[in-house]
Design an enzyme around this catalytic site. Sequence first.
Site, short mmCIF file in Angstrom:
data_model
loop_
_atom_site.label_atom_id
_atom_site.label_comp_id
_atom_site.label_asym_id
_atom_site.label_seq_id
_atom_site.Cartn_x
_atom_site.Cartn_y
_atom_site.Cartn_z
N LYS A 178 0.83 -1.21 0.00
CA LYS A 178 0.00 0.00 0.00
C LYS A 178 0.88 1.27 0.00
CE LYS A 178 -3.76 2.45 2.23
NZ LYS A 178 -4.48 2.76 3.45
N HIS A 189 7.87 9.99 20.20
CA HIS A 189 8.51 10.45 21.43
C HIS A 189 7.53 11.19 22.34
CE1 HIS A 189 12.61 11.63 23.24
NE2 HIS A 189 12.46 10.32 23.29
N HIS A 209 14.54 21.76 18.73
CA HIS A 209 13.83 20.48 18.55
C HIS A 209 14.53 19.73 17.41
CE1 HIS A 209 10.64 17.61 18.70
NE2 HIS A 209 9.62 18.32 18.26
N ILE A 233 25.26 24.14 22.77
CA ILE A 233 25.88 23.16 21.89
C ILE A 233 24.76 22.24 21.39
CG2 ILE A 233 27.73 21.46 21.65
CD1 ILE A 233 28.74 24.22 22.61
N MET A 234 24.48 22.32 20.10
CA MET A 234 23.32 21.61 19.57
C MET A 234 23.55 20.10 19.55
SD MET A 234 21.22 23.78 19.36
CE MET A 234 20.91 25.51 19.21
N HIS A 290 18.42 17.38 27.15
CA HIS A 290 17.05 16.93 26.86
C HIS A 290 16.12 17.37 27.96
CE1 HIS A 290 13.73 14.29 25.72
NE2 HIS A 290 14.27 14.37 24.52
N ARG A 350 18.55 6.59 22.65
CA ARG A 350 18.76 6.47 21.21
C ARG A 350 20.21 6.73 20.82
NH1 ARG A 350 14.09 10.76 20.07
NH2 ARG A 350 15.39 11.78 21.64
N ASP A 375 19.95 13.49 18.26
CA ASP A 375 20.31 14.25 17.07
C ASP A 375 21.81 14.32 16.81
OD1 ASP A 375 17.71 14.93 16.30
OD2 ASP A 375 17.63 16.49 17.84
N ARG A 415 8.80 10.76 11.79
CA ARG A 415 7.89 11.19 12.86
C ARG A 415 6.44 11.35 12.38
NH1 ARG A 415 9.06 13.45 17.82
NH2 ARG A 415 10.69 11.85 17.86
N ARG A 437 -6.83 23.86 25.94
CA ARG A 437 -6.82 25.31 26.09
C ARG A 437 -6.44 25.61 27.54
NH1 ARG A 437 -6.87 30.20 28.15
NH2 ARG A 437 -8.02 31.78 26.99
#
Length: 374
Positions: free
Chosen positions: A70, A185, A220, A254-255, A259, A268, A310, A335, A354
Amino acid sequence: MTEKKSTGGLAGVTAGKTELCTVGKEGAGLTYRGYDIYDLADNATFEEVAYLLLHGKLPNRAELDGYIAKIKSLRGLPDALKTVLEMVPAEAHPMSVLRTGVSFLGNIEPEGDFANQLNVADKLLACIPSMMVYWHRFHTDGTRIDTETDDDSVSGHILHMLHDKPPPALHEKSLNTTLILYAEHEFNASTFAGRVITGTLSDMHSAVSGAIGALRGPLHGGANEAAMELIQKFESPEEATKGVLGMLERKDLIMGFGHRVYTTSDPRNSVNKAMSKTLAEEAGDMTLYEVSEAIEKVMWDEKKLFANADFFAASVYHFMGIPTYLFTPIFVCSRITGWAAHVMEQRADNKLIRPAADYIGPPLQDWVAIEDRA
Ligand code: COA
């Protein structure tokens, strides 16, 4: 009455229920519908994980074969969408391209009745990779690629379209594994954005477009691109150590580190790190890997901050010849499964989302006519 306190960035606040995923629970770093991420990474295909998330159970052989068939049948892009992708400028960020592509698809193939939601999820899963690579190839080498490849896996499909030939088995398997790791996640920022949109009873294309917008930011999903840019600045581990120490002194972020939920490690990371090493060995050049390890060590020694999913994903993608600006879009290719599953879960027991805010503005003021204002 219980006193209500605002929590910065909603840290630690439970904002709903989910059957889909646990993050950072003791004894189980990350699970999808009760399955440990390490079991899934070692044994599953991404298509099995997609089925698990979207259908609530692992598929048997016949169900998986049917599902793969599919997804393969839905890879084609409508002509009007191809025209839109060609019109999006070459300088655009591919995350904006996907946001536009998903939104446009919602116009030409609207979801309509929510009974159609699984078909919409499958269409998005099948054709987001096609959109991404169609736009990329059109604007980089002028080719209008055929997105209907015969590869069974999403990872094979992506790499085949990118490089014009079926990928080496190691690359297909490694990309398959990162897609599994990125699939879901819990209430991360993009998923939560998608659930907020869904909570208004909006359509799935709107929820996914909003989620793509949230994922793009460097705090993110955008962190994998930013991590690659950082790693590539350094030519040796020594240079990396010195450079990152300087950045920390200047209080730079520092990317690819830290977390919101995990406190001592991201489960991970060990999988991505092992794949990065294997791919570096295959490429016969360990520099990027050793630079990454040096950065990881400084961050732990100096700040007790650990690499998140990441950080090593960046070099994994790089070794497969994936351009850096497609790293976050590849996250979307994965994702989309978690997002769509959350859209369906939210709808199954919907309540408008809300929250309230603590007011910190001025007290009630008298109206001042325009001619009397300072
Ligand atoms: N580099 C340097 N310092 C960092 C850092 C990083 N990557 N991540 C956190 N810190 C520091 C903060 O500056 C802060 O220091 P302070 O207490 O002296 O002000 C402290 O650690 C706590 O961080 P905070 O930003 O409050 O945590 P958070 O839960 O709000 O943020 C992230 C979580 C993921 C947004 C944050 O770690 C970050 O920005 N990481 C880099 C981006 C990234 O990799 N994102 C992908 C996440 S999967």
